[in-house]
Design an enzyme around this catalytic site. Structure first.
Site, short mmCIF file in Angstrom:
data_model
loop_
_atom_site.label_atom_id
_atom_site.label_comp_id
_atom_site.label_asym_id
_atom_site.label_seq_id
_atom_site.Cartn_x
_atom_site.Cartn_y
_atom_site.Cartn_z
N ASN A 1 0.86 -1.18 0.00
CA ASN A 1 0.00 0.00 0.00
C ASN A 1 0.90 1.24 0.00
OD1 ASN A 1 -0.30 -1.33 2.86
ND2 ASN A 1 -0.83 0.76 3.33
N ASP A 2 0.77 2.15 0.92
CA ASP A 2 1.36 3.48 0.81
C ASP A 2 2.84 3.52 0.40
OD1 ASP A 2 -0.97 3.56 2.30
OD2 ASP A 2 -0.09 4.55 4.01
N GLN B 1 4.76 0.42 2.08
CA GLN B 1 4.09 -0.53 2.97
C GLN B 1 4.03 -1.87 2.26
OE1 GLN B 1 2.14 0.36 6.40
NE2 GLN B 1 4.25 1.00 6.04
N TRP C 1 -3.28 -7.27 2.95
CA TRP C 1 -2.65 -6.47 4.00
C TRP C 1 -2.35 -7.34 5.22
CZ3 TRP C 1 -3.40 -4.91 9.04
CH2 TRP C 1 -2.73 -3.74 9.45
N SER D 1 3.26 3.64 8.00
CA SER D 1 3.80 4.64 7.08
C SER D 1 4.61 5.73 7.77
CB SER D 1 2.65 5.29 6.31
OG SER D 1 2.17 4.34 5.39
N ARG E 1 -0.55 8.75 13.55
CA ARG E 1 0.42 8.02 12.72
C ARG E 1 0.89 8.81 11.50
NH1 ARG E 1 -4.47 5.03 12.29
NH2 ARG E 1 -5.49 5.21 10.26
N ASP E 2 1.75 8.11 10.74
CA ASP E 2 2.24 8.54 9.43
C ASP E 2 3.07 9.82 9.48
OD1 ASP E 2 0.67 6.37 8.79
OD2 ASP E 2 -0.99 7.55 7.99
N GLU F 1 -5.09 10.57 7.39
CA GLU F 1 -3.90 9.73 7.33
C GLU F 1 -2.85 10.41 6.44
OE1 GLU F 1 -5.61 5.23 7.68
OE2 GLU F 1 -5.66 6.02 5.65
N TRP G 1 -8.81 1.88 -0.64
CA TRP G 1 -9.09 0.89 0.42
C TRP G 1 -10.43 0.19 0.23
CZ3 TRP G 1 -5.57 -1.47 2.76
CH2 TRP G 1 -4.40 -0.85 3.16
C1 FRU Z 1 -2.95 4.54 4.84
C2 FRU Z 1 -2.61 3.70 6.05
C3 FRU Z 1 -1.75 4.50 7.00
C4 FRU Z 1 -1.04 3.44 7.78
C5 FRU Z 1 -0.82 2.39 6.73
C6 FRU Z 1 -0.90 0.98 7.25
O1 FRU Z 1 -3.23 3.81 3.71
O2 FRU Z 1 -3.79 3.24 6.69
O3 FRU Z 1 -2.47 5.42 7.81
O4 FRU Z 1 0.16 3.89 8.33
O5 FRU Z 1 -1.82 2.57 5.75
O6 FRU Z 1 -0.53 0.05 6.28
#
Ligand code: FRU
Length: 540
Positions: free
Chosen positions: A61-62, A78, A86, A119, A193-194, A245, A338
């Protein structure tokens, strides 16, 4: 993502167990027996993007930790190396010297006893403020979120914290800081986060912006290890359809004026005007302490409204490179959503990144707006060129025979004249012998661009995937309409009116799209000029 989805519950139950039994603490050596995958059959699979970055195999993902250093653009991402859904997050790693061709490198960060590696970002610590540097060379420092799946499963709200790791060998190996977490959970905050770190010259400190549920927080630090909260932003401004996010904060010089403004990017899930995850942004000032949107921007972000960077459904979690050369502001996003990212019909790998963008900030009638453009380096992929002269499109203009190459990997630049009286729709249609088709174009009656994948092949994996065409209001008022398009095997990216309106969407034809035509409905369309470029793939 929504960590309370069915998938998440499943992942947490099954994988938290595997995680607690398999993950050691602190080391970033690969588990025994994992070597680089056999690459012989890779990148030729059905639906595999040919000029977009995707992992060799398994889930992504990210995009994370983008930083330019010593001639290399780093792209971490990710990644769950054991599955195409996931799961326990790692940071996968790739580098590029030209933003076009990518070299896959071993996994950079593995989960440990503090949690999954969510992330985050990376910077060059030029002044060695951390003291992590060696022999006078600056270290790369990554800042990421630890997500503790065991605590989360036990019902704790303290399961997310921020941590750092460093590298003294151009990002090839990483050491996690022994004092982690550097920002412990402040107390029962579920979503925090992030981290996106930047060095702010004016205030002489590191600034990190965090996504905290329904707002962003700015924290400051002299050394990336000790942090102090500076301010909050956004509880009552912008779109709030879902959790905030992956934020980003950066200064930009306004095109043609020399004025300095700050851009704050906030991804959110859900909230995209076309459904699922999307990316909004704010333009204003940051004074080393707090962010304030400009007065011209404020009217557009009241009452839950957002200003969107991309109206397609498949550009999420995009943030920019740190330390990009030549003052460029370069962004890459995750080319999925998502709503269905865990279900898209690919087998060896799942999901890819957008093409990299170069951003400019322009002053428009509505105030300051970002204008994304595909990076110019992509022009190196052009193989053959077909030019189109001024012509009237009456219902349909087939191009398949004339081109002499497949539109499967192609780029197009089309300029249309838009009379005041125009009422119809026009655009580009890709199709295959199975009768599947994808359309992208403009509807003069609604003044909207559209991306229509409702007949583009496999959509059975999710009701949300092709419920209806996605639409984007046209931002430019110019009577000449410009469409710059990139088609890869399974995606379309539209930069309309030089980036004033952008759409990114994926699709899954059961056989490649190798036919192309321009179409006009409910009236004729006036094409002023056009070019179609055959593009080379990047993996061969
Ligand atoms: C965004 C997210 C982030 C998180 C990550 C987890 O797509 O939900 O907020 O850090 O993916 O994989």
């Amino acid at each position: 993502m929504n960590y309370y989805s069915d998938l998440k519950t499943f992942c947490l139950l099954v994988l938290a167990y595997a995680f607690t039994t398999a993950c050691g603490g602190g080391t970033d050596a690969p588990p025994e027996g994992t070597g680089p995958p056999d690459t012989t059959a890779l990148f030729t699979e059905k639906h595999r993007p040919q000029f977009h970055f995707s992992p060799k195999e398994k889930w992504t993902n990210d995009p994370n930790g983008m930083v330019y250093f010593d001639g290399e653009y780093h792209l971490f991402y990710q990644h769950y190396p054991d599955s195409t859904v996931w799961g326990p997050m790692h940071w996968g790693h790739a580098v590029s010297r030209d933003l076009v061709h990518w070299e896959h490198l071993p996994i950079a960060l593995y989960p440990d006893s503090l949690g999954y590696i969510f992330s985050g970002s990376a910077v060059v610590d030029w002044k060695n403020t951390t003291g992590f540097g060696q022999d006078g060379s600056p270290p790369l420092v990554a800042m990421f979120t630890y997500h503790d799946p065991v605590a989360a499963e036990a019902g704790s709200d303290n399961h997310q914290s921020q941590a750092i790791a460093y590298s003294n060998d151009r990002g090839r190996t990483w050491t996690k800081y022994e004092g982690n977490p550097v920002i412990p959970n402040p107390g029962n905050i579920r979503d925090i986060r992030d981290p996106k770190v930047i060095w702010d010259d004016d205030s002489g400190q590191w600034i990190v912006v965090l996504a905290v549920g329904d707002h962003a927080e700015f924290w400051g630090s002299p050394d990336l290890k000790t942090w102090k909260k500076l301010s909050e932003f956004g509880k009552t401004l912008g779109a709030h359809g879902g959790v905030w996010e992956c934020p980003d904060l950066f200064p930009m010089t306004v095109e043609g004026t020399g004025e300095k403004m700050w851009v704050l990017i906030i991804n959110l899930n859900p909230g995209n005007p076309n459904g699922g995850s999307g990316t909004q942004y704010f333009v204003g000032q940051f004074d080393g302490q707090s962010f304030t949107p400009g007065s011209a921007f404020l009217p557009y972000v009241q009452k839950g409204n957002g200003v969107w960077i991309d109206y397609g459904k498949d550009n999420y979690a995009g943030v920019t490179w740190s330390d990009a050369p030549d003052g460029r502001r370069l962004l890459i996003g995750w080319m999925s959503n998502w709503q269905y990212a865990n279900k898209v019909p690919t087998e060896a790998w799942r999901n890819a990144m957008t093409i990299p963008w170069s951003l400019t900030l322009n002053k428009t009638d509505e105030g300051y707006r970002l204008f994304p453009q595909p990076v110019k380096e992509l022009q190196a992929l052009r193989a053959a060129t077909f030019t189109l002269d001024k012509t009237e499109i009456d219902a349909s203009l087939g191009l398949t025979e004339q081109l002499g190459f497949s539109p499967r990997l192609s780029e197009m630049e089309l300029e249309f004249s838009l009379p005041e009286s125009a009422t119809g729709s026009f655009g580009v249609e890709l199709s295959n012998a199975k009768g599947e088709s994808y359309r992208i174009g403009f509807n003069s009656a609604t003044n909207q661009f559209f991306s229509d994948r409702t007949k583009a092949g496999d959509a059975s994996f999710s009701e949300d995937f092709a419920r209806q065409p996605s639409v984007a209001p046209r931002a430019s008022k110019d009577r000449t309409l410009h469409m710059h398009l990139f088609f890869d095997v399974a995606s379309a990216e539209l930069f309309a009116d030089k980036g004033a309106t952008v759409m990114t969407e994926i699709f899954f034809p059961t056989e490649d799209f190798n036919q192309i035509r321009l179409f006009a409905e409910d009236g004729k369309a006036e094409l002023l000029r056009g070019a179609v470029y055959q593009l080379k793939g990047i993996w061969q």
